[in-house]
Every structure is written in structure tokens, then in C-alpha cells.
Design an enzyme around this catalytic site. Structure first.
Site, PDB file in Angstrom:
ATOM      1  N   ILE A 113       0.835  -1.202   0.000  1.00  0.00           N
ATOM      2  CA  ILE A 113       0.000   0.000   0.000  1.00  0.00           C
ATOM      3  C   ILE A 113       0.870   1.252   0.000  1.00  0.00           C
ATOM      4  O   ILE A 113       0.604   2.208  -0.728  1.00  0.00           O
ATOM      5  CB  ILE A 113      -0.986  -0.007   1.184  1.00  0.00           C
ATOM      6  CG1 ILE A 113      -2.001  -1.145   1.011  1.00  0.00           C
ATOM      7  CG2 ILE A 113      -1.709   1.330   1.314  1.00  0.00           C
ATOM      8  CD1 ILE A 113      -2.909  -1.363   2.204  1.00  0.00           C
ATOM      9  N   CYS A 114       1.938   1.245   0.790  1.00  0.00           N
ATOM     10  CA  CYS A 114       2.831   2.413   0.855  1.00  0.00           C
ATOM     11  C   CYS A 114       3.431   2.705  -0.521  1.00  0.00           C
ATOM     12  O   CYS A 114       3.475   3.857  -0.959  1.00  0.00           O
ATOM     13  CB  CYS A 114       3.943   2.178   1.867  1.00  0.00           C
ATOM     14  SG  CYS A 114       3.357   1.931   3.553  1.00  0.00           S
ATOM     15  N   THR A 115       3.885   1.670  -1.191  1.00  0.00           N
ATOM     16  CA  THR A 115       4.476   1.854  -2.514  1.00  0.00           C
ATOM     17  C   THR A 115       3.439   2.402  -3.483  1.00  0.00           C
ATOM     18  O   THR A 115       3.724   3.331  -4.246  1.00  0.00           O
ATOM     19  CB  THR A 115       5.079   0.533  -3.023  1.00  0.00           C
ATOM     20  OG1 THR A 115       6.113   0.129  -2.112  1.00  0.00           O
ATOM     21  CG2 THR A 115       5.659   0.686  -4.423  1.00  0.00           C
TER      22      THR A 115
END
Length: 167
Positions: free
Chosen positions: A57-59
Site C-alpha cells: 500500500i505504501c508503494t
């Protein structure tokens, strides 16, 4: 412009509120260079706290920021993405993903900046997904904190930045 309401109070600390002066911090970026928030006065700043480099999700969120950097540049905004990872991890992450903005290491004291912003979770040792948009005078104008596993929406950033341009 009426700023959007703060989403979701956090149980791990006190969130600064819209209208508060942004807590100052100094962290090193992926190159080991110090970046102090207060040195960016005169520009809008988007501080994006995220759990960990290389996570799905962060990426996805940071790649969306990367792919829309003109939105931030057109709003005279500097993007600072902050995680508890080391500068070495962040450098590899930035190189792999082609990020053209600073990734800041909130590594030591572990989660210190995230704690100032009320988004550090000491039980998991990571920052929550919190974004703070700070105006050129250092005043917080937008706050959003999403629950674990829920990505933030770039449209919220667009709306908040447009409001800063109109004020």
C-alpha cells in the site's frame, strides 16, 4: 475555503489540529542530508507518514505521488515522505521506485517525528498513514489519518492544495 475535517482520531497520540502550528522536526533524507521542516517556511509542505518502505500500500501511495508531482509543484508544495526505516533502506527504495522527493528516516529516536504528529503506533513500531498539509506560514491546513490497510486518496491532497492556492 473550509478545510476538510480531520479523519479518525488516533489512539496513539494527540493529532495536531487544523490551524495549529506544525510541530518542527529535523530528519535525514535518503542521502543522509538533514531536512528541517521549519527551513521550508515560505513553501507549502505535504508531510506523508507511512508505515514501511517496500510494502504494497505504501508503494502504491508514494508512486501515485511520484506520478503526480506536478500537482505539488504547481501548488508550491514540497513533499516529505516519512517512515521509521533507515536512510539506507529509504535510498534503495527511492532508487527502485524513482521517487523525486525526500524520503525521511524517522529511525532514531524511533518514531520521534511520527509521535509529534500523533501517528506513531508503539505497539507495532510504525507510523500510521497520516498526511499533514502545512501552509507557507507553518500552519496545518489539512489532516487525514487512514486506518491500517486503507490507502489515502490523492483527490484529498488536490482539494486541500487548491484551497491553499485560493487563500
Amino acid at each position: 475555503m473550509t478545510p476538510p475535517p480531520v479523519q479518525a482520531a488516533t489512539a496513539v497520540g494527540v493529532l495536531p489540529e487544523i490551524g495549529d502550528t506544525a510541530p518542527d522536526f529535523e530528519l535525514v533524507n535518503q542521502f543522509g542530508e538533514p531536512v528541517r521542516l521549519s527551513d521550508l517556511r515560505g513553501r507549502n509542505v505535504v508531510v506523508i507518514f507511512y508505515p514501511f518502505a517496500f510494502s504494497g500500500i505504501c508503494t502504491g501511495e508514494l508512486c501515485e505521488v511520484r506520478d503526480n508531482l506536478s500537482l505539488f509543484a504547481d501548488s508550491n508544495a514540497t513533499v516529505l515522505a516519512v517512515s521509521v526505516d533507515s536512510k539506507f533502506t529509504l535510498r534503495a527504495y527511492a532508487e527502485k521506485e524513482g521517487y523525486g522527493f525526500d524520503l525521511l528516516a524517522d529511525f532514531w529516536p524511533h518514531g520521534g517525528a511520527a509521535s509529534l504528529y500523533g501517528v506513531f503506533d508503539p505497539d507495532s513500531g510504525m507510523a500510521q498513514r497520516g498526511t499533514f498539509i502545512i501552509d507557507a506560514d507553518g500552519i496545518i491546513r489539512y489532516v487525514v489519518v487512514n486506518p491500517r490497510g486503507q490507502a489515502r486518496d490523492l483527490a484529498g491532497y488536490r482539494t486541500a492544495l487548491a484551497g491553499l492556492a485560493g487563500s
